[in-house]
Design a protein around this motif. Structure first.
Motif, short mmCIF file in Angstrom:
data_model
loop_
_atom_site.label_atom_id
_atom_site.label_comp_id
_atom_site.label_asym_id
_atom_site.label_seq_id
_atom_site.Cartn_x
_atom_site.Cartn_y
_atom_site.Cartn_z
N GLN B 203 0.86 -1.18 0.00
CA GLN B 203 0.00 0.00 0.00
C GLN B 203 0.90 1.24 0.00
O GLN B 203 1.79 1.36 0.86
N VAL B 204 0.70 2.11 -0.95
CA VAL B 204 1.52 3.33 -1.02
C VAL B 204 0.59 4.53 -1.00
O VAL B 204 -0.31 4.63 -1.83
N SER B 205 0.82 5.41 -0.04
CA SER B 205 0.04 6.64 0.03
C SER B 205 0.83 7.75 -0.67
O SER B 205 1.89 8.16 -0.21
N VAL B 206 0.34 8.17 -1.79
CA VAL B 206 1.07 9.12 -2.63
C VAL B 206 0.57 10.54 -2.38
O VAL B 206 -0.64 10.78 -2.38
N SER B 207 1.50 11.44 -2.15
CA SER B 207 1.17 12.86 -2.06
C SER B 207 1.94 13.59 -3.15
O SER B 207 3.02 13.17 -3.57
N ASN B 208 1.38 14.71 -3.57
CA ASN B 208 2.09 15.51 -4.58
C ASN B 208 3.43 15.97 -4.03
O ASN B 208 3.54 16.40 -2.88
N GLY B 209 4.45 15.86 -4.87
CA GLY B 209 5.78 16.30 -4.44
C GLY B 209 6.53 15.25 -3.65
O GLY B 209 7.60 15.54 -3.13
N GLN B 210 5.97 14.04 -3.57
CA GLN B 210 6.68 12.98 -2.85
C GLN B 210 7.05 11.87 -3.80
O GLN B 210 6.38 11.63 -4.81
N ARG B 211 8.12 11.17 -3.43
CA ARG B 211 8.54 10.02 -4.22
C ARG B 211 8.64 8.81 -3.30
O ARG B 211 8.98 8.95 -2.11
N HIS B 212 8.41 7.65 -3.91
CA HIS B 212 8.52 6.40 -3.16
C HIS B 212 9.25 5.38 -4.00
O HIS B 212 9.19 5.42 -5.24
N THR B 213 9.96 4.52 -3.32
CA THR B 213 10.58 3.38 -3.98
C THR B 213 10.02 2.11 -3.33
O THR B 213 10.12 1.94 -2.11
N ALA B 214 9.39 1.30 -4.17
CA ALA B 214 8.83 0.03 -3.68
C ALA B 214 9.75 -1.09 -4.12
O ALA B 214 10.12 -1.18 -5.30
N ILE B 215 10.14 -1.93 -3.20
CA ILE B 215 11.17 -2.94 -3.47
C ILE B 215 10.59 -4.36 -3.26
O ILE B 215 9.88 -4.61 -2.27
N ILE B 216 10.92 -5.21 -4.20
CA ILE B 216 10.53 -6.61 -4.11
C ILE B 216 11.68 -7.37 -3.45
O ILE B 216 12.82 -7.31 -3.92
N PHE B 217 11.41 -8.01 -2.34
CA PHE B 217 12.44 -8.74 -1.58
C PHE B 217 12.22 -10.25 -1.72
O PHE B 217 11.12 -10.71 -2.04
N GLY B 218 13.23 -11.01 -1.38
CA GLY B 218 13.12 -12.46 -1.25
C GLY B 218 13.08 -13.18 -2.58
O GLY B 218 13.87 -12.89 -3.48
N ASP B 219 12.15 -14.12 -2.69
CA ASP B 219 11.97 -14.83 -3.96
C ASP B 219 10.50 -15.21 -4.08
O ASP B 219 9.69 -14.90 -3.21
#
Lengths: 1040, 233
Positions: B203-219
């Motif tokens: 779940q990513v809460s996006v606001s204007n002017g913000q950046r996010h990095t979503a990472i896939i871990f494991g296998d």
């Protein structure tokens, strides 16, 4: 700042310190005191120089001699018991010459009261054994000229061309310039750098060769200047001069004459500080031009109007040309074609320059001063000559040529660069009068020259020059918006195939340079009978620093992309990456540095990584005997010169060590050159034929160092020369050099006609050997370095000529001075790079002489002055004067040439240039053609009135009165100043013209034919094609 | 006497004015820049779990420890000199996997500690967010996706609400570009590229002017999917 304060303190101490002092470059007065009735000499008579503590008593024959009298105007009084005192005023003493002065004493019973006589300066000085031309402020201030260089150019034997002085056919760096006996020549360029305010001038003396053994360091002539001294009375002078009539602004015309925003202010103060003991003189000048260039035929450019005119002629152009667009209102506007890498379709900002002037200012502030202390038998004199000058630099660093094209960079004027220089010369001279006939002089000279080219938005921080972030912060985001990366400069707008600099782009590299010298001079003089014996020596040690090519985007990108190297530079030698950083940074942009590390920190000594200061040293010893018997004068002497050029050159030029990885020349592979010794005999003879005629003959050998612009560079530049295989105009490295040697013969005579007129004629022959010449060294098989260019002593020249001058003292309100020189200057090269074309094409270097570039076969001037005296003409005409100056010359040699376009762009067209001869091919013998004759008339009108104790002089003068469009240089393809031979030669231009069409042709005509942008860029503004247009200036001076 | 005094003072003043006009020629170079970065480390090393990260901050300097970073956790952004850095991890007190990487000048940077399938694989991967002087997007928020999954398949990212694939073919150390999203809350799912089966969501809460990095871990078998806000300052 603290350095400035220290510097200032040191100088003030030097000027005001009670234990130090100076005397000035001087002459002597000799004469006789005799009974007016029977002509018998009066032994034991007293002769004093009024206002000083100097004087002499006559010998048994009634003769007297006063040695070491500073150049200037004096009043002398003779007294003897039983005779009336006789006072002679207006006695002029000139440098190194003898002023003859006889006192005819009337017996007391014959005359009543003191006898007052006003001396007239002799038109012929019979003690000179060579051609000496002397001018004072009084003799030049009525001319329609401003500045001493213009006055030098009026003297016989002197050529002023392309901004340089040549004497008797010598190269520009062969003229010696001296102030108060100290050298004022830029050792790198060979040009004079110290400015003397005309109102501060006591006199200048041009010895066009033939100077005696006391003088050295110049092969073709010496221009000696002395500053005024304070007198017995207080004087002040304020002078204001301008070329702007009321309501007229720079670039506007009145009476068909432009104003260039010229203003000149001069203030002088002089007088005694302690009566008869301490006297001071000081002068300050501020000169300003809104437009320093003052060029003929500057038509300006309105780029948008050009587009409208083109469309009016050919409406379909809108559809065919990438630069022309029409908006919804039918307005025509210009856009970038994008072919130079810029954004296609970006609107070109309005570019409109007025005709007549370029907004390209210059400022100069000058201080001249002298301070004299007289405490017999010790005399001291201090002088200071200080100049600060700044001007704009509208060049584009992407333009690799030597000059600039302001028309194409006007859109980026906010980033035009600045050039700034200061020159300071301080002299101190201590004279010890051992007896009436013997004295010794010890002189010290300290010279300091600094100059830099910089971006005024960022000053000395060159790291910001190409940084769009800094540009945005200082000038606003709009100036950085065209950058293609943080440090990737915007490409030029392309309009009709011409590049126009985008706003915000960097315009200059950062460079700085320092020259200093300290000189010592000792001279012992004694008068033994008719012999004036003189021996002495001098020593001059220079300290030179220079760094160029800093502030480039490539260097900043190197740092951004290699931040560890940037950190290493910041950390210094302790950082493990420092050495790599030095080599990489130096190579990026080919930084030339000595006396600085490659980042701009001052260093003194050579090291593994850096080149220390260059310290050429010059010394000399001389003996001189001037025998004067009656009017016979024999000047004989010899001089031994020592030269240590402080060169560092490869031990083996056939296989020079060279690090190709780092582009370095290892320090241990270099050798330091040794000291050169030259012996130069000098002989001069003046023989009176009659009372009015004196013949003189002269022979001398003269030696000097070459200009060091061609000799000194950092090792990085040498490595570039060894390894890059690039075409390098000036490799700035030379083989082990010897001094340049000149042998000169001269003969002439002076003849005076009554007391009113004098004529002198001199013929000369000069043989010059060992001038610098570029050559190529082909390295041995297997050598790391490839063939490279280098300078050597090879060029030679032979010059001969005739100099005539005529002077008529004022009579019937008229005075005249006429000079004429015929000269024939031939040599194997006009300047060190002359043979570059032959070197590049592997052709034989010229071994035969041909006319030199600065050879003006005929040259002369006529100054005619008509002036009402203070007691004549009534209130209107009283003290009103007119002065007309007519100057002429026969043009100078050049070579008709042809050639292809090479790597030149469409904006360059077919221009040929001197510095890169690769595209040039001579169509005739070298120097076989001559530019057109040039003549000019200048007029000055002035009127003086007295306002109580204040004397006011109102004046105006017009230079180039008839606005003659004199051609001083020509395009080499055509021999014309109007046609560069490009558009008129379809073979050269048809392809480009077909591609660019009428818009290209029209812009080419405006930029290059009407406004000479390619000529200035390729050959420098000094080689402008026309003389200056008419300038009218007016001013007023108030003198107390 | 008065005139003499005026003359003397006038001379000194004029001399002073003249001398103070000397060209201001610096005897030293300007201070060269010390380019910095703001760098954080995210531990995605599923093969070793928690790790201690050490780094040589400048050439020739001693290594600095950033402490132990638990798996799927991050360090704060740290001021680290730009340039070629050497980093390693310590596992069980032993220093392993010494790696060279470059931190670019003025960079806002995320460095992932990656899992390794073989000795040939890199332990660290550098992902530039932006340069410090570049502005953040103001009209939208942005999310990018990085795979740190030690697996032989490529993954895709779907916007579950819109049922659209926003990124695909992400293998180990691959990243998508920053993708614009209107402000709001989004659920992103991980699939194997070319399949529809969602293996995990974030779940990513996006606001204007913000950046996010979503990472896939494991296998695939043990997949983790976590979002980190970039450059919260």
């Amino acid at each position: 700042m603290s350095q400035k304060i220290l510097f200032l303190s040191a100088i003030l101490f030097l000027l005001l310190g009670p234990g130090l002092l100076l005397a000035q470059t001087s002459g002597k007065i000799r004469g006789k005191v005799f009974d007016r009735e029977n002509g018998e000499g009066l032994p034991g008579a007293n002769v004093i120089i009024k206002g000083t503590t100097r004087g002499a008593a006559t010998d048994v024959n009634g003769e007297f001699l006063i040695l070491q009298v500073p150049a200037g105007l004096y009043t002398l009084r003779a007294s003897y018991i039983g005779y009336r005192d006789v006072t002679i005023s207006n006695v002029r003493v000139s440098i190194d010459l003898t002023t003859k002065l006889d006192f005819e004493m009337p017996a007391e019973d014959i005359e009543v009261g003191e006898i007052l006589i006003v001396s007239k300066r002799p038109l012929v000085n019979q003690s000179a054994t060579n051609a000496v031309r002397i001018q004072t402020l009084e003799s030049i201030e009525k001319l329609a000229i401003r500045g001493l260089t213009a006055a030098f150019a009026l003297q016989a034997g002197v050529v002023f061309q392309d901004g340089a002085i040549n004497i008797r056919g010598g190269r520009a760096d062969e003229t010696g310039f001296r102030l108060e006996g100290s050298n004022t020549r830029n050792i790198m360029s060979g040009q004079n750098v110290v400015t003397i305010i005309p109102e501060a001038l006591q006199e200048f003396q041009i010895q066009a060769g033939g100077f005696n053994a006391e003088f050295g360091g110049a092969n073709s002539g010496i221009i000696s200047q002395t500053l005024r001294s304070g007198g017995d009375d207080f004087h002040a002078r304020l002078q204001i001069e301008s070329d702007e009539w009321p309501g007229q602004g720079a670039g506007e015309q009145v009476l068909d004459t432009f104003s260039y925003g010229y203003q000149d202010y001069v203030l002088t103060l002089s007088g005694p500080i302690v009566k008869d003991r301490i006297k001071a003189f000081v002068a300050l000048e501020r000169e300003h031009f809104d437009d320093r260039r003052r060029v003929h035929e500057w038509s300006g450019l309105d780029l948008q109007q050009l587009a409208r005119d083109l469309v009016a002629e050919d409406p379909d152009l809108v559809n065919r040309n990438d630069n022309i667009e029409v908006d919804e209102n039918g307005e025509i506007f210009l856009v970038d074609s994008g072919i130079r890498g810029g954004r296609k379709g970006q609107i070109i900002p309005a570019l409109s320059t007025p005709d007549g002037t370029i907004d390209d200012f210059s400022n100069r502030k000058t201080l001249n001063g002298s301070l004299d202390f007289a405490f017999n038998p010790i005399l001291f004199r201090f002088t200071v000559a200080s100049t600060f000058q700044e001007q704009q630099v509208p060049s584009d660093p992407n333009d690799t040529q030597i000059g600039d094209r302001p028309l194409l960079t006007l859109l980026n004027k906010a980033r035009w660069g600045r050039f700034e220089q200061s020159n300071n010369l301080f002299t101190g001279k201590l004279t010890h009068l051992i007896s009436d006939k013997t004295f010794q002089v010890l002189s010290v000279g300290v010279f300091d020259r600094r100059q830099k080219k910089f971006d005024r938005n960022f000053g000395n921080n060159y790291l910001l020059y190409g940084d769009s972030l800094a540009v945005a912060e200082v000038l606003g985001p709009e100036f950085a918006s065209n950058y293609r990366g943080r440090a990737i400069a915007p490409e030029e707008f392309d309009v009709f195939k011409f590049p126009f600099t985008r706003p915000g782009a960097r315009m200059v590299d950062f460079q700085k340079e320092k020259q200093k010298y300290i000189s010592l001079d000792y001279k012992f003089t004694t008068q033994a009978g008719n012999h004036e014996l003189k021996f002495g020596g001098n020593f001059e040690r220079w300290t030179l620093r220079r760094i160029t090519n800093l502030g480039r985007e490539t260097q900043l990108n190197l740092l951004i992309n290699n931040p560890d190297l940037a950190r290493a530079i910041r950390n210094g030698p302790a950082d493990p990456l420092f050495e790599e950083a030095v080599f990489t940074y130096r190579r990026t942009g080919n930084i030339n540095a000595f006396g600085y590390d490659v980042f701009g920190n001052e260093i003194d000594n050579d090291s593994k990584l850096f080149d220390g200061t260059k310290n050429p040293k010059f010394g000399a010893f001389y003996v001189q005997d001037k025998f004067e018997a009656g009017d016979l004068v024999i000047n004989a002497g010899a001089r031994v010169d020592f030269f240590d050029f402080d060169q560092s050159i490869s031990k083996n030029l056939q296989d020079p060590e060279f690090d190709r990885t780092n582009f370095d020349v290892p320090r241990e592979s270099l050798k330091d050159t040794g000291t050169k010794i030259e012996i130069s005999p000098r002989f001069g003879l003046a023989i009176p034929a009659t009372d009015e005629t004196v013949f003189h003959v002269q022979f001398g050998r003269f030696v000097q160092a070459p200009q060091f612009n061609n000799v000194f560079s950092g090792r990085g530049i040498q490595a570039l020369s060894f390894g890059a295989g690039n075409f390098i105009v000036n490799p700035a490295v030379a083989i082990e050099l010897d001094p340049v040697v000149t042998v000169q013969y001269e003969a002439g005579f002076n003849k005076s006609f009554s007391d009113l007129m004098a004529f002198d004629a001199t013929i000369f022959f000069r043989d010059v050997k060992g001038q610098l010449q570029i050559t190529q060294i082909n390295t041995a098989a297997g050598a790391t370095a490839g063939a490279f260019t280098i300078f050597q002593n090879q060029d030679f020249a032979t010059t001969k000529g005739l100099e005539l001058s005529f002077t008529m003292r004022r009579t019937q309100r008229i005075s005249t001075q006429i000079s004429y020189t015929f000269s024939d200057a031939q040599g194997t090269g006009s300047f060190p790079n002359s043979s570059l074309g032959a070197v590049n094409t592997q052709d034989p270097i010229p071994k035969v002489v041909s006319p030199l570039d600065f050879n003006q076969r005929h040259r002369g001037s006529i100054a005619f002055d008509y002036r009402f005296g203070s007691e004549e003409g009534g209130p209107i005409l009283q003290r009103l004067g007119f002065n007309v100056l007519f100057t002429f010359n026969s043009g100078h040699a050049y070579t008709r040439s042809t050639g292809g376009l090479g790597q030149q762009g469409p904006e360059d067209g077919g221009i040929l240039n001197n510095t890169d001869p690769r595209n040039r091919e001579a169509l005739e013998d070298i120097g076989a053609s001559t530019t057109p004759w040039v003549s000019q008339i200048d007029l000055r009108i002035d009127k003086s009135i007295s306002l109580g104790p204040i004397d006011a002089n109102f004046y105006f003068y017009a230079q180039n009165l008839i606005n003659a469009e004199n051609v001083v240089n020509v395009f080499q393809r055509t021999g014309s100043a109007d046609d560069d031979g490009f558009l008129s030669n379809a073979g050269l231009s048809s392809e480009i013209v077909a591609s660019g069409g009428a818009p290209y042709v029209e812009l080419y005509r405006i930029a290059n034919l009407q406004n000479r942008q390619h000529q200035w860029a390729f050959n420098g503004f000094n080689r402008e094609l026309f003389t200056r247009p008419r300038e009218v200036r007016f001013g007023v001076s108030f003198e107390y | 006497m008065r005139l003499r005094s005026i003359l003397a003072v006038g001379c000194v003043c004029l001399v002073a004015i003249g001398l103070l006009s000397c060209s201001d020629l610096p005897s030293t170079a300007p201070e060269f820049p010390d380019f910095r970065t703001m760098t954080r480390f995210i531990n995605a090393a599923s093969d070793v779990g928690d790790v201690e990260i050490i780094l040589q901050p400048t050439v020739g300097a001693d290594f600095t420890s950033f402490g132990t970073v638990p798996f799927q956790e991050n360090t704060p952004y740290m001021d680290i000199p730009a340039g070629n850095r050497i980093a390693a991890i310590r596992v069980g007190g032993a220093t392993v996997d010494t790696t060279n990487f470059s931190l670019s000048s003025d960079g806002k940077i995320t460095v992932l500690v990656l899992p390794k399938a073989s000795d040939m694989d890199a332990r660290f991967a550098v992902f530039i967010e932006r340069r410090m002087f570049d502005p953040l997007p103001s009209a939208t928020g942005q999310v990018r996706f990085i795979s740190a999954a030690l697996d032989t398949v490529n993954f895709a990212i779907v916007n579950t609400a819109a049922d659209t694939v926003v990124a695909s073919n992400l293998s180990l150390a691959d990243k998508s570009g920053y993708l614009n999203f209107e402000a709001g809350s989004f659920t992103f799912g991980v699939t194997v590229s070319g399949t529809d089966s969602v293996l995990g969501t974030v779940q990513v809460s996006v606001s204007n002017g913000q950046r996010h990095t979503a990472i896939i871990f494991g296998d695939q078998a043990n997949l983790g999917f976590k979002s980190f806000q970039d450059d919260p300052q």
